[in-house]
Design a protein around this motif. Structure first.
Motif, PDB file in Angstrom:
ATOM      1  N   ILE A 160       0.844  -1.193   0.000  1.00 41.97           N
ATOM      2  CA  ILE A 160       0.000   0.000   0.000  1.00 41.97           C
ATOM      3  C   ILE A 160       0.879   1.243   0.000  1.00 41.97           C
ATOM      4  O   ILE A 160       0.599   2.225  -0.682  1.00 41.97           O
ATOM      5  CB  ILE A 160      -0.940   0.006   1.224  1.00 41.97           C
ATOM      6  CG1 ILE A 160      -1.792  -1.249   1.263  1.00 41.97           C
ATOM      7  CG2 ILE A 160      -1.829   1.251   1.199  1.00 41.97           C
ATOM      8  CD1 ILE A 160      -2.610  -1.391   2.535  1.00 41.97           C
ATOM      9  N   LEU A 161       1.966   1.198   0.761  1.00 38.85           N
ATOM     10  CA  LEU A 161       2.858   2.351   0.890  1.00 38.85           C
ATOM     11  C   LEU A 161       3.399   2.774  -0.472  1.00 38.85           C
ATOM     12  O   LEU A 161       3.591   3.968  -0.717  1.00 38.85           O
ATOM     13  CB  LEU A 161       4.011   2.007   1.830  1.00 38.85           C
ATOM     14  CG  LEU A 161       4.953   3.137   2.237  1.00 38.85           C
ATOM     15  CD1 LEU A 161       4.222   4.197   3.043  1.00 38.85           C
ATOM     16  CD2 LEU A 161       6.132   2.580   3.034  1.00 38.85           C
ATOM     17  N   PHE A 162       3.597   1.800  -1.361  1.00 36.24           N
ATOM     18  CA  PHE A 162       4.152   2.119  -2.670  1.00 36.24           C
ATOM     19  C   PHE A 162       3.118   2.018  -3.791  1.00 36.24           C
ATOM     20  O   PHE A 162       3.462   1.820  -4.961  1.00 36.24           O
ATOM     21  CB  PHE A 162       5.400   1.278  -2.936  1.00 36.24           C
ATOM     22  CG  PHE A 162       6.549   1.760  -2.107  1.00 36.24           C
ATOM     23  CD1 PHE A 162       7.295   2.854  -2.483  1.00 36.24           C
ATOM     24  CD2 PHE A 162       6.823   1.156  -0.883  1.00 36.24           C
ATOM     25  CE1 PHE A 162       8.313   3.338  -1.685  1.00 36.24           C
ATOM     26  CE2 PHE A 162       7.847   1.630  -0.080  1.00 36.24           C
ATOM     27  CZ  PHE A 162       8.599   2.725  -0.479  1.00 36.24           C
ATOM     28  N   SER A 163       1.868   2.184  -3.414  1.00 38.12           N
ATOM     29  CA  SER A 163       0.813   2.328  -4.414  1.00 38.12           C
ATOM     30  C   SER A 163       0.586   3.812  -4.662  1.00 38.12           C
ATOM     31  O   SER A 163       0.758   4.640  -3.762  1.00 38.12           O
ATOM     32  CB  SER A 163      -0.483   1.670  -3.934  1.00 38.12           C
ATOM     33  OG  SER A 163      -0.982   2.316  -2.777  1.00 38.12           O
ATOM     34  N   SER A 168      -5.969  16.692  -9.671  1.00 35.70           N
ATOM     35  CA  SER A 168      -5.354  16.498 -10.984  1.00 35.70           C
ATOM     36  C   SER A 168      -4.011  15.792 -10.941  1.00 35.70           C
ATOM     37  O   SER A 168      -3.410  15.542 -11.987  1.00 35.70           O
ATOM     38  CB  SER A 168      -5.176  17.853 -11.676  1.00 35.70           C
ATOM     39  OG  SER A 168      -4.210  18.631 -10.990  1.00 35.70           O
ATOM     40  N   ILE A 169      -3.487  15.482  -9.756  1.00 38.35           N
ATOM     41  CA  ILE A 169      -2.151  14.876  -9.693  1.00 38.35           C
ATOM     42  C   ILE A 169      -2.231  13.441  -9.174  1.00 38.35           C
ATOM     43  O   ILE A 169      -3.154  13.083  -8.436  1.00 38.35           O
ATOM     44  CB  ILE A 169      -1.185  15.700  -8.822  1.00 38.35           C
ATOM     45  CG1 ILE A 169      -1.496  15.536  -7.333  1.00 38.35           C
ATOM     46  CG2 ILE A 169      -1.190  17.165  -9.218  1.00 38.35           C
ATOM     47  CD1 ILE A 169      -0.392  16.063  -6.431  1.00 38.35           C
ATOM     48  N   THR A 170      -1.273  12.650  -9.581  1.00 37.54           N
ATOM     49  CA  THR A 170      -1.098  11.310  -9.040  1.00 37.54           C
ATOM     50  C   THR A 170       0.300  11.237  -8.450  1.00 37.54           C
ATOM     51  O   THR A 170       1.294  11.428  -9.159  1.00 37.54           O
ATOM     52  CB  THR A 170      -1.283  10.231 -10.110  1.00 37.54           C
ATOM     53  OG1 THR A 170      -2.623  10.287 -10.611  1.00 37.54           O
ATOM     54  CG2 THR A 170      -1.031   8.850  -9.523  1.00 37.54           C
ATOM     55  N   VAL A 171       0.373  10.983  -7.141  1.00 36.82           N
ATOM     56  CA  VAL A 171       1.645  10.886  -6.436  1.00 36.82           C
ATOM     57  C   VAL A 171       2.100   9.435  -6.511  1.00 36.82           C
ATOM     58  O   VAL A 171       1.305   8.517  -6.279  1.00 36.82           O
ATOM     59  CB  VAL A 171       1.499  11.344  -4.973  1.00 36.82           C
ATOM     60  CG1 VAL A 171       2.851  11.359  -4.275  1.00 36.82           C
ATOM     61  CG2 VAL A 171       0.857  12.727  -4.905  1.00 36.82           C
ATOM     62  N   ARG A 172       3.376   9.219  -6.815  1.00 35.85           N
ATOM     63  CA  ARG A 172       3.846   7.876  -7.152  1.00 35.85           C
ATOM     64  C   ARG A 172       3.825   6.892  -5.988  1.00 35.85           C
ATOM     65  O   ARG A 172       3.806   5.679  -6.197  1.00 35.85           O
ATOM     66  CB  ARG A 172       5.247   7.941  -7.746  1.00 35.85           C
ATOM     67  CG  ARG A 172       6.330   8.488  -6.823  1.00 35.85           C
ATOM     68  CD  ARG A 172       7.677   8.586  -7.546  1.00 35.85           C
ATOM     69  NE  ARG A 172       8.694   9.237  -6.727  1.00 35.85           N
ATOM     70  CZ  ARG A 172       9.931   9.488  -7.172  1.00 35.85           C
ATOM     71  NH1 ARG A 172      10.278   9.134  -8.405  1.00 35.85           N
ATOM     72  NH2 ARG A 172      10.806  10.086  -6.386  1.00 35.85           N
ATOM     73  N   GLY A 187      11.091  12.885 -10.355  1.00 40.25           N
ATOM     74  CA  GLY A 187       9.904  12.045 -10.309  1.00 40.25           C
ATOM     75  C   GLY A 187       8.936  12.269  -9.168  1.00 40.25           C
ATOM     76  O   GLY A 187       7.933  11.560  -9.069  1.00 40.25           O
ATOM     77  N   ALA A 188       9.209  13.224  -8.287  1.00 39.32           N
ATOM     78  CA  ALA A 188       8.332  13.462  -7.144  1.00 39.32           C
ATOM     79  C   ALA A 188       7.438  14.666  -7.384  1.00 39.32           C
ATOM     80  O   ALA A 188       7.724  15.523  -8.227  1.00 39.32           O
ATOM     81  CB  ALA A 188       9.166  13.672  -5.883  1.00 39.32           C
TER      82      ALA A 188
END
Length: 355
Positions: free
Chosen positions: A3-6, A12-16, A93-94
């Motif tokens: 879950i932590l890395f989902s 409007s943003i998707t955080v990796r 990438g962040a």
């Protein structure tokens, strides 16, 4: 799958991923302008795999700085200095966030490694502070009470700084309502003794914070996420409580906030905090209200399995960490390895990933 890395999508943003860097004051600005230190400091966390890097408490007006060395966002020079830092975070990438702040009665203080303590006198570059009531933080100079015009100016300053933050390229705006600073001072009956529409009931004590949420949301438009950091308890008798924090968190989301960043304390010197790993996670769970309000948890979260468990048990939607990122700027890459999660490593570092 971890879950932590989902990924987490907000507006409007998707955080990796959901392992994020808390705003941490560096007390290293000059006239509110960020320096090379800030560039290296913040970009390294993005290289280390952070999903979101939130820049430190950034004053919306000069008198809102915690210390004379705090960063600011009340002029265009400050905005332009932030832009390359945001670009560096994005290039790695962040997502990039900024915490907009006003320290209230805890402003105009010496930075942590200064020889002196307490309030900075005018002769050394200090200034008169403002607060909901003329009640000093223990050991600090007494503040002046904000009048209605002063309150209006605070709201406008947050809106203007929010616009500058977006011009600098930030993806996320966080309003600092925690740690004993101005909005927390309004929220707590220990520091807010007002008899007008900003004092007394919880609705009145939350009025300024909600006005600022409205103003920042209007400046941000519909696409940009807005977070609110709160201290969910004062850790002191008669102060702001976690039950009140849950109510205020609900109000904030109704006014356009997307996530409540749950911390605690900082309002009074006589607070009594029992500190242990994850000590603030139950507060986040209370504010989350069973998933009705998106929240992040913070506070001595230092290990991958620990962070994963907080999310798995439904106490929070994301994890903020501070000191662990200072100890290990590649905390996320290490955590992903420990959890067996496949994440993108910088190609320059891949030899450490595979061997």
């Amino acid at each position: 799958m971890s879950i932590l890395f989902s990924p987490l999508s907000i507006r409007s943003i998707t955080v990796r991923n959901r392992l994020w860097v808390s705003p941490m004051c560096m007390y290293s600005a000059v006239d509110g302008v960020v320096q090379e230190w800030h560039h290296t400091h913040l970009a390294q966390f993005a290289s280390g795999g952070a999903g979101l890097v939130v820049a430190e408490a950034t004053a919306v007006v000069p008198e809102g700085r915690i210390s004379p060395r705090d960063v600011g966002l009340w002029n265009d020079e400050q905005r332009d200095a932030w832009a390359p830092i945001v670009e560096a975070i994005h290039a790695r990438g962040a997502a990039a966030g900024i915490q907009l702040a006003h320290a209230g009665r805890k402003a105009s203080t010496w930075w942590p490694w200064a020889e002196n303590r307490g309030s900075v006198p005018a002769s050394d570059g200090g200034w008169t502070t403002t607060a909901p009531s003329p009640v000093a933080f223990d050991g600090f100079a007494p503040p002046e009470e904000l009048d209605s015009d002063g309150i209006d100016r605070v709201v406008e300053a947050f809106a203007v700084s929010a616009r500058r933050a977006l011009e600098a390229g930030f993806d996320v705006l966080e309003i600092h309502g925690a740690h004993g600073y101005l909005f927390h001072q309004f929220l707590s009956p220990l520091s807010n003794l007002r008899q007008d529409e900003y004092g007394g009931s919880l609705e009145n004590r939350a009025r300024l914070l909600l006005r600022v949420v409205d103003a920042v949301r209007a400046a941000a438009g519909d696409a940009v996420p807005v977070f609110v950091r709160i201290s969910a308890t004062d850790h002191a008798d008669g102060g702001f409580t976690e039950q009140e924090a849950a109510v205020v968190g609900g109000w904030a989301t109704e006014h356009g906030a997307d996530l409540i960043d749950v911390s605690s304390g900082g309002l009074v010197a006589h607070q009594k905090i029992s500190v242990f790993p994850g000590y603030q996670v139950p507060l986040a769970s209370t504010v989350r209200q069973g998933g009705r309000i998106p929240v992040s948890a913070v506070g001595l979260i230092t290990a991958a399995e620990q962070a994963e468990q907080v999310l798995a048990e439904g106490s929070a939607d994301a994890i903020f960490a501070g000191r662990e990122w200072l100890r290990d700027p590649h905390f996320a890459l290490r955590a992903a390895h420990e959890l067996g999660a496949e994440v993108a490593w910088p190609p320059q570092y891949e030899r450490a990933h595979w061997h």
